[in-house]
Design an enzyme around this catalytic site. Structure first.
Site, short mmCIF file in Angstrom:
data_model
loop_
_atom_site.label_atom_id
_atom_site.label_comp_id
_atom_site.label_asym_id
_atom_site.label_seq_id
_atom_site.Cartn_x
_atom_site.Cartn_y
_atom_site.Cartn_z
N ARG A 112 0.85 -1.19 0.00
CA ARG A 112 0.00 0.00 0.00
C ARG A 112 0.88 1.23 0.00
O ARG A 112 1.86 1.31 0.75
CB ARG A 112 -0.93 0.03 1.22
CG ARG A 112 -2.04 -1.01 1.19
CD ARG A 112 -3.08 -0.68 0.13
NE ARG A 112 -4.19 -1.63 0.09
CZ ARG A 112 -4.23 -2.71 -0.67
NH1 ARG A 112 -3.21 -3.00 -1.47
NH2 ARG A 112 -5.29 -3.50 -0.66
N GLU B 269 -2.75 7.33 -5.49
CA GLU B 269 -2.99 6.77 -6.82
C GLU B 269 -4.46 6.90 -7.22
O GLU B 269 -5.34 6.87 -6.35
CB GLU B 269 -2.52 5.31 -6.89
CG GLU B 269 -3.18 4.35 -5.94
CD GLU B 269 -2.61 2.94 -6.12
OE1 GLU B 269 -3.31 2.11 -6.72
OE2 GLU B 269 -1.47 2.68 -5.65
N HIS C 64 0.51 -0.31 -10.38
CA HIS C 64 -0.25 -1.21 -9.51
C HIS C 64 -0.54 -2.54 -10.22
O HIS C 64 -1.69 -2.93 -10.39
CB HIS C 64 -1.55 -0.54 -9.05
CG HIS C 64 -2.07 -1.11 -7.77
ND1 HIS C 64 -2.72 -0.35 -6.82
CD2 HIS C 64 -2.05 -2.36 -7.26
CE1 HIS C 64 -3.08 -1.10 -5.79
NE2 HIS C 64 -2.67 -2.34 -6.04
#
Length: 332
Positions: free
Chosen positions: A247, A276, A294
């Site tokens: 994270r 993000e 990601h």
């Protein structure tokens, strides 16, 4: 908590586009509505979706906060999250309102560990910089001192958070000759440590100072928010690297950028970011950081398996049973 009851064909609202086979199966089993263009829903659109379903299927891009949950009608009884992480859902608010939450743990373990290992290999050998050099046409040929990086064999990998993914990373890293130390709330049994070839480091600051490469694999909580901050970065070796596929909020991005720009640490590999999909322009301009969009769970196999787990959780709930992947405690 209210008793679970059987629902023949629950109304299901899916917030993002899933694999075609998953959506087809959902349409066969449920009264399902999908997001055809895959545009993230606004808070207002999420509220509208929650108002018209028995089951909401959100993803990490959906912030299901206390206000949204409070405004949801009594009809909404299950939030069947697509993915393992649930820090984007206010679990306390859901529990208080009698809304069950499920997730899909374990299906992305190997995918995320593979990507993490790719970053561990990529960053010290400066593969990202080399790729950009080739693309730009700037390579002038081989040189004894050109594009020097660090070998990883014999180096120390410090893993912060040692759940499924942390263990999977350790197994991969061991094959590349890394010495592995780990930190977690509860130490593993000695037999497991021996089997995995890892050593426990109870002092997080000491782990940060010992490691040549740091890899983050802990969930985002109030305790782990910015667990890597300016003070801990100051403890890192000047030729150390940090990898984050967990994270974005686990790292103080400003402190990290300061350290990278000043040369205080050697580099970083990031698959997640604090805000993000926005990425700080400073990060984009730093050469010794590899940035990925990601991708940790981005495999056909993993995304398909996650969808099947969502379906299984909804079916168990609709049949009046407690789903295997229930997040909240206290249900009967």
């Amino acid at each position: 908590m209210p008793e679970l009851s059987r629902i023949e064909r629950p109304r299901v609202r899916v917030t993002r586009q899933l694999l075609p086979a998953v959506e087809q199966r959902m349409a066969e089993l449920f009264d399902a509505t999908f997001n055809a263009d895959d545009t993230p829903l606004s808070p207002e659109e999420l509220a509208s979706a929650m108002a018209d379903c028995d089951v909401l299927v959100p993803t990490v891009t959906d912030r299901i906060d206390a206000d949204l949950i409070a405004a949801a009608p009594p009809r909404l009884k299950l939030i069947a999250n697509y993915g393992a992480g649930v820090n984007h859902i206010d679990l306390a608010a859901a529990k208080a309102k009698g809304i069950m939450v499920t997730n899909t743990p374990g299906v992305f373990t190997d995918d995320t560990a593979d990507l993490t290992m790719a970053l561990i290999l990529n960053v010290p050998r400066r593969l990202g910089e080399g790729h950009r050099l080739m693309r730009s046409g700037g390579w002038q040929g081989w040189s004894p001192t050109g594009m020097l990086g660090h070998r990883i064999g014999g180096k120390t990998l410090g893993i912060i958070g040692f759940g499924r993914i942390g263990e999977a990373v350790a197994i991969r890293a061991k094959a590349f000759g890394l010495n592995i130390i780990y930190n977690k709330r509860h130490r593993l049994p000695a037999s497991v440590e021996e089997e995995l070839g890892v050593s426990f480091e109870p002092d997080l600051d000491r782990l940060v100072g010992r490691a040549d490469i740091i890899s983050l694999h802990c969930p985002l909580t109030s305790e782990t928010d910015k667990i890597i901050n300016a003070d801990r970065i100051a403890l890192m070796k000047p030729d150390a690297y940090i990898i984050n596929s967990s994270r974005g909020e686990l790292i103080d991005e400003v402190a990290l950028m300061d350290a990278l720009e000043s040369g205080r640490i050697a580099g970083a590999g990031l698959d997640v970011y604090t805000h993000e999909p926005a990425v700080d322009p400073r990060l984009l301009a730093i050469p010794n950081v590899v940035l990925l969009p990601h991708l940790g769970s981005a495999t056909f196999e993993g995304r398909g398996a996650s969808g099947e787990r969502v379906i299984a959780n909804i079916r168990m709930w609709a049949d009046g049973h407690r789903p295997a992947d229930q997040v909240l405690d206290g249900w009967s």
